[in-house]
Design an enzyme around this catalytic site. Structure first.
Site, PDB file in Angstrom:
ATOM      1  N   ASP A  76       0.863  -1.166   0.000  1.00 27.15           N
ATOM      2  CA  ASP A  76       0.000   0.000   0.000  1.00 27.15           C
ATOM      3  C   ASP A  76       0.909   1.228   0.000  1.00 27.15           C
ATOM      4  O   ASP A  76       2.087   1.136   0.363  1.00 27.15           O
ATOM      5  CB  ASP A  76      -0.903  -0.015   1.230  1.00 27.15           C
ATOM      6  CG  ASP A  76      -2.140   0.852   1.038  1.00 27.15           C
ATOM      7  OD1 ASP A  76      -3.069   0.729   1.850  1.00 27.15           O
ATOM      8  OD2 ASP A  76      -2.176   1.657   0.088  1.00 27.15           O
ATOM      9  N   ASP A 116      -0.201   5.389   0.077  1.00 24.19           N
ATOM     10  CA  ASP A 116      -0.559   6.573   0.859  1.00 24.19           C
ATOM     11  C   ASP A 116      -0.868   6.192   2.300  1.00 24.19           C
ATOM     12  O   ASP A 116      -1.704   5.327   2.563  1.00 24.19           O
ATOM     13  CB  ASP A 116      -1.777   7.260   0.229  1.00 24.19           C
ATOM     14  CG  ASP A 116      -1.495   7.716  -1.190  1.00 24.19           C
ATOM     15  OD1 ASP A 116      -0.844   8.744  -1.361  1.00 24.19           O
ATOM     16  OD2 ASP A 116      -1.919   7.004  -2.124  1.00 24.19           O
TER      17      ASP A 116
END
Length: 282
Positions: free
Chosen positions: A33, A35
């Protein structure tokens, strides 16, 4: 992999110490992932770039999954470079804008268009797969009264409403989205890039996320959107199809069924003594 048994909801299991090392040793491809995990805003999480550099040097294939629909895959590869992460190609990035475009390319008939509540990046991903679209950018109500709003022209080619992050989200756009959905009924698709309600920034700040906009359209239309982003399955289907053959099992069902597989979703865990990588089996 944790699970409720008897068909219950499957949960991710965080692996630590020896179990984490064993999984990393047996893993070909790692999904990260972005952000709020590798960086917050324009600041990389301390130690993240160095850790990914070591994994790349060890021959691991690094892929990136993100619900952010306001950046193209090319923009993400540039951000990775700018923040000191290992070089990446656009094909290594699976964003919700890219995955939404792939979904609509499969789901819409030839020549059908999408009404987009979203950014230029979302529009660019649609253009890349040949889907006509309209809607990005500011919009004003077409007149002073509700009767005017309900009679604004509708494009006859629109067969889907796509909701992503839209800094120009407005009542005018909400009205138009509802009118397309009412006109088309179930033949007009309602698709959202993700349900993230808040977006983390540096220093603990946050702003409202796409999930707030998706919920507004769902409430007006009185129907539920198909969501392409994490943690929904479709984004991981995109990864599995592209990274199949040697790197992954043949289907997402395999990824979910096997307790140990050759792909791991990784999160960055911070604690007072420092930061470290924790793979999860999902």
């Amino acid at each position: 992999m944790a699970g409720g048994g008897g068909g219950g909801q499957r949960l991710c299991r965080r692996l630590e110490a020896e179990a984490a090392r064993a999984v990393l040793d047996a893993t070909d491809t790692l999904l990260f992932d972005c952000d709020g995990v590798l960086w917050r805003g324009e600041a990389a999480v301390s130690g993240a770039a160095a850790a990914l550099g070591r994994l790349a040097a060890a021959g691991k294939r690094l892929c990136y999954v993100t619900n952010n629909s306001s950046r193209t895959r090319a923009a993400y590869t540039e951000k990775l470079r700018r923040l000191g992460f290992p070089p990446a190609e656009p094909r290594n990035v699976f964003g919700s804008a890219y995955c939404a475009a792939r979904y609509l390319r499969q789901a819409l008939p030839p020549g059908a268009a999408a009404y987009v509540l979203g950014s230029p990046a979302l529009a660019a991903e649609l253009e890349a797969v040949g889907i006509p679209h309209l809607g990005p950018g500011p919009a004003a109500l077409p007149g002073p009264a509700p009767a005017d709003w309900a009679q604004a022209p509708l494009d006859p080619a629109v067969r889907a409403v796509l909701v992503g992050f839209d800094e120009h989200f407005s009542y005018a756009k909400l009205c138009q989205a509802l009118r397309y959905l009412l006109r088309g009924g179930t033949d007009c698709l309602l698709v959202g890039t993700n349900r993230d309600h808040r977006l983390p920034l540096e220093g603990g700040a946050a702003i409202p996320g796409t999930g707030c906009l998706v919920k507004a359209v769902e409430t007006a239309a009185q129907r539920e959107a198909f969501i392409v982003g994490k943690p929904n399955r479709y984004m991981f289907d995109c990864v599995a199809r592209q990274e199949s053959c040697s790197a992954l099992h043949s289907s997402t069902q395999d990824l979910l069924r096997h307790p140990v597989h050759r792909l791991a979703l990784c999160h960055w865990h911070q604690h007072p003594g420092g930061s470290h990588l924790l793979p999860q089996l999902c």
